[in-house]
Design a protein around this motif. Structure first.
Motif, PDB file in Angstrom:
ATOM      1  N   MET A   1       0.834  -1.204   0.000  1.00  0.00           N
ATOM      2  CA  MET A   1       0.000   0.000   0.000  1.00  0.00           C
ATOM      3  C   MET A   1       0.864   1.248   0.000  1.00  0.00           C
ATOM      4  N   GLY A   2       1.914   1.251   0.809  1.00  0.00           N
ATOM      5  CA  GLY A   2       2.798   2.407   0.837  1.00  0.00           C
ATOM      6  C   GLY A   2       3.432   2.680  -0.515  1.00  0.00           C
ATOM      7  N   HIS A   3       3.956   1.628  -1.139  1.00  0.00           N
ATOM      8  CA  HIS A   3       4.559   1.787  -2.464  1.00  0.00           C
ATOM      9  C   HIS A   3       3.528   2.272  -3.479  1.00  0.00           C
ATOM     10  N   ALA A   4       2.322   1.684  -3.447  1.00  0.00           N
ATOM     11  CA  ALA A   4       1.282   2.032  -4.422  1.00  0.00           C
ATOM     12  C   ALA A   4       0.791   3.464  -4.225  1.00  0.00           C
ATOM     13  N   MET A   5       0.597   3.879  -2.960  1.00  0.00           N
ATOM     14  CA  MET A   5       0.149   5.249  -2.708  1.00  0.00           C
ATOM     15  C   MET A   5       1.194   6.255  -3.139  1.00  0.00           C
ATOM     16  N   LYS A   6       2.459   5.961  -2.895  1.00  0.00           N
ATOM     17  CA  LYS A   6       3.527   6.866  -3.322  1.00  0.00           C
ATOM     18  C   LYS A   6       3.594   6.952  -4.854  1.00  0.00           C
ATOM     19  N   ALA A   7       3.475   5.812  -5.511  1.00  0.00           N
ATOM     20  CA  ALA A   7       3.570   5.794  -6.970  1.00  0.00           C
ATOM     21  C   ALA A   7       2.459   6.609  -7.622  1.00  0.00           C
ATOM     22  N   ALA A   8       1.261   6.589  -7.011  1.00  0.00           N
ATOM     23  CA  ALA A   8       0.114   7.278  -7.602  1.00  0.00           C
ATOM     24  C   ALA A   8      -0.172   8.632  -6.960  1.00  0.00           C
ATOM     25  N   GLY A   9       0.610   9.019  -5.944  1.00  0.00           N
ATOM     26  CA  GLY A   9       0.401  10.310  -5.292  1.00  0.00           C
ATOM     27  C   GLY A   9      -0.918  10.405  -4.557  1.00  0.00           C
ATOM     28  N   LEU A  10      -1.320   9.316  -3.893  1.00  0.00           N
ATOM     29  CA  LEU A  10      -2.642   9.264  -3.268  1.00  0.00           C
ATOM     30  C   LEU A  10      -2.665   9.808  -1.847  1.00  0.00           C
ATOM     31  N   ALA A  11      -1.511   9.996  -1.219  1.00  0.00           N
ATOM     32  CA  ALA A  11      -1.439  10.460   0.166  1.00  0.00           C
ATOM     33  C   ALA A  11      -0.370  11.537   0.295  1.00  0.00           C
ATOM     34  N   GLY A  12      -0.680  12.572   1.088  1.00  0.00           N
ATOM     35  CA  GLY A  12       0.298  13.615   1.312  1.00  0.00           C
ATOM     36  C   GLY A  12       1.467  13.138   2.148  1.00  0.00           C
ATOM     37  N   GLU A  13       1.162  12.344   3.183  1.00  0.00           N
ATOM     38  CA  GLU A  13       2.193  11.773   4.045  1.00  0.00           C
ATOM     39  C   GLU A  13       1.751  10.394   4.485  1.00  0.00           C
ATOM     40  N   ILE A  14       2.701   9.476   4.534  1.00  0.00           N
ATOM     41  CA  ILE A  14       2.428   8.113   5.003  1.00  0.00           C
ATOM     42  C   ILE A  14       3.278   7.868   6.237  1.00  0.00           C
ATOM     43  N   THR A  15       2.612   7.554   7.354  1.00  0.00           N
ATOM     44  CA  THR A  15       3.332   7.186   8.570  1.00  0.00           C
ATOM     45  C   THR A  15       3.157   5.691   8.803  1.00  0.00           C
ATOM     46  N   GLY A  16       4.054   5.116   9.585  1.00  0.00           N
ATOM     47  CA  GLY A  16       3.981   3.682   9.842  1.00  0.00           C
ATOM     48  C   GLY A  16       4.385   3.346  11.255  1.00  0.00           C
ATOM     49  N   TYR A  17       3.879   2.208  11.706  1.00  0.00           N
ATOM     50  CA  TYR A  17       4.258   1.707  13.027  1.00  0.00           C
ATOM     51  C   TYR A  17       4.204   0.182  12.999  1.00  0.00           C
ATOM     52  N   ALA A  18       5.164  -0.450  13.647  1.00  0.00           N
ATOM     53  CA  ALA A  18       5.162  -1.892  13.877  1.00  0.00           C
ATOM     54  C   ALA A  18       5.666  -2.134  15.285  1.00  0.00           C
ATOM     55  N   ARG A  19       5.204  -3.194  15.888  1.00  0.00           N
ATOM     56  CA  ARG A  19       5.604  -3.493  17.268  1.00  0.00           C
ATOM     57  C   ARG A  19       7.086  -3.801  17.368  1.00  0.00           C
ATOM     58  N   SER A  20       7.646  -4.466  16.366  1.00  0.00           N
ATOM     59  CA  SER A  20       9.044  -4.876  16.388  1.00  0.00           C
ATOM     60  C   SER A  20       9.957  -3.745  15.936  1.00  0.00           C
ATOM     61  N   ALA A  21      10.978  -3.462  16.745  1.00  0.00           N
ATOM     62  CA  ALA A  21      11.965  -2.440  16.371  1.00  0.00           C
ATOM     63  C   ALA A  21      12.708  -2.839  15.100  1.00  0.00           C
ATOM     64  N   GLU A  22      12.961  -4.122  14.930  1.00  0.00           N
ATOM     65  CA  GLU A  22      13.641  -4.594  13.720  1.00  0.00           C
ATOM     66  C   GLU A  22      12.803  -4.310  12.480  1.00  0.00           C
ATOM     67  N   THR A  23      11.493  -4.574  12.578  1.00  0.00           N
ATOM     68  CA  THR A  23      10.609  -4.304  11.447  1.00  0.00           C
ATOM     69  C   THR A  23      10.582  -2.817  11.131  1.00  0.00           C
ATOM     70  N   ARG A  24      10.542  -1.987  12.169  1.00  0.00           N
ATOM     71  CA  ARG A  24      10.530  -0.537  11.936  1.00  0.00           C
ATOM     72  C   ARG A  24      11.815  -0.083  11.242  1.00  0.00           C
ATOM     73  N   ASP A  25      12.939  -0.648  11.644  1.00  0.00           N
ATOM     74  CA  ASP A  25      14.212  -0.270  11.029  1.00  0.00           C
ATOM     75  C   ASP A  25      14.252  -0.671   9.555  1.00  0.00           C
TER      76      ASP A  25
END
Length: 306
Positions: free
Chosen positions: A19-43
């Motif tokens: 979804m993040g890649h697709a929204m960026k490619a099509a300019g569908l969102a002004g800003e995309i934020t993210g969160y995951a429980r795992s610090a490794e995943t966030r990195d």
């Protein structure tokens, strides 16, 4: 065309990263934020770059978000909804991408404050891969996304969410939660369970060594292993939360299997031929609907065709 000023992705696996890649490619969102429980995943998500900001706190990820996407296993939806609820802005839309809908509605709805719109969703797209590196912008192209329309759903919020999915290349249909769970038990959940079972049977066939199973894998067993390679946590939660529909379809499957067993045992070739002819037509219908390809090896030559 930008549809949301800020989108928050909670859970950063295959679907959220796509979804993040697709929204960026099509300019569908002004800003995309993210969160995951795992610090490794966030990195890893920061490294891959499908989010503009990856946050270490769920509160920071959802603050001022116009759309919040729950992309965590079904069994974790309720806990995540409870954690984010105090930080949701009035008028925000919350959606999810889980494979079960009735259980998600029951788990999430009680935690959401008044003035927040909840529209469950389910993109019928995926691969056997998982994690933040697995996403790609074309995953949803010409695939279906099912949105759940419940009593009191805000029409404008539904229209914006539908436009987002269409902007990412998906076809969108709307249905109620109970009907969704029955349909998915047929087209996804039970086939996955059968695939897991067949791979488990092969594992326990003592007369054939592991090397022979791998060496002589034909397309049928190979496709079973591809399906059975899917995320185990996700599928555990799917079967536990959609058990009534899955058990009903498994019962019907067992009845059909018994009829075929009897035809094989009695040498009823005409019944087998007629049965296989009818089921072959289903495959042709799927290809004609654009949900797969008739190309050699089912066209599975690259990520863009997943």
């Amino acid at each position: 065309m930008m549809i949301y000023d800020r989108v928050a992705l909670l859970g950063l696996g295959l679907i959220a990263s796509s979804m993040g890649h697709a929204m960026k490619a099509a300019g569908l969102a002004g800003e995309i934020t993210g969160y995951a429980r795992s610090a490794e995943t966030r990195d890893i998500a920061r490294e891959v770059g499908f989010c503009d900001r990856v946050c270490d706190r769920i509160a920071d990820a959802v603050a001022d978000a116009d759309l919040v996407v729950l992309a965590v296993p079904v069994g974790a939806m309720g806990d995540v909804a409870a954690a984010m609820a105090p930080y949701l802005k009035p008028g925000a839309t919350v959606t999810d991408v889980g494979s079960v809908k009735q259980a998600v509605v029951e788990a999430v709805s009680p935690h959401l404050p008044d003035g927040v719109h909840f529209i469950p969703g389910h993109p019928l797209a995926g691969t056997e891969e998982s994690g933040p590196r697995s996403g790609f912008a074309t995953l949803f192209r010409n695939r279906w996304c099912l949105l759940i329309d419940a009593e009191g759903t805000d029409p404008e919020a539904m229209a914006r969410l539908r436009a987002l999915w269409e902007g990412m290349g998906a076809n969108v249909d709307v249905m109620d939660a109970a009907h969704h769970d029955v349909v998915l038990a047929v087209v996804s959940h039970t086939p996955h369970l059968i695939a897991y079972t067949m791979v488990g049977v092969a594992e326990h066939v003592r007369r054939v060594s592991d090397s022979e199973i791998i060496k002589y894998s034909a397309s049928g067993f190979r496709d079973f292993t591809r399906i059975a390679a899917s995320d185990p946590t996700m599928w555990r939660d799917v079967f536990l939360t959609n058990k009534d529909a899955v058990l009903d379809i498994l019962g019907r499957f067992s009845e059909e299997l018994f009829v075929l067993q009897r035809a094989i045992r009695t040498g009823d070739g005409q019944h087998l031929h007629d049965y296989f002819t009818r089921t072959r037509a289903i495959r042709r219908s799927i290809v004609e609907a654009g949900q797969d390809t008739a190309a050699p090896n089912f066209g599975r030559g690259g990520r863009d065709e997943a």
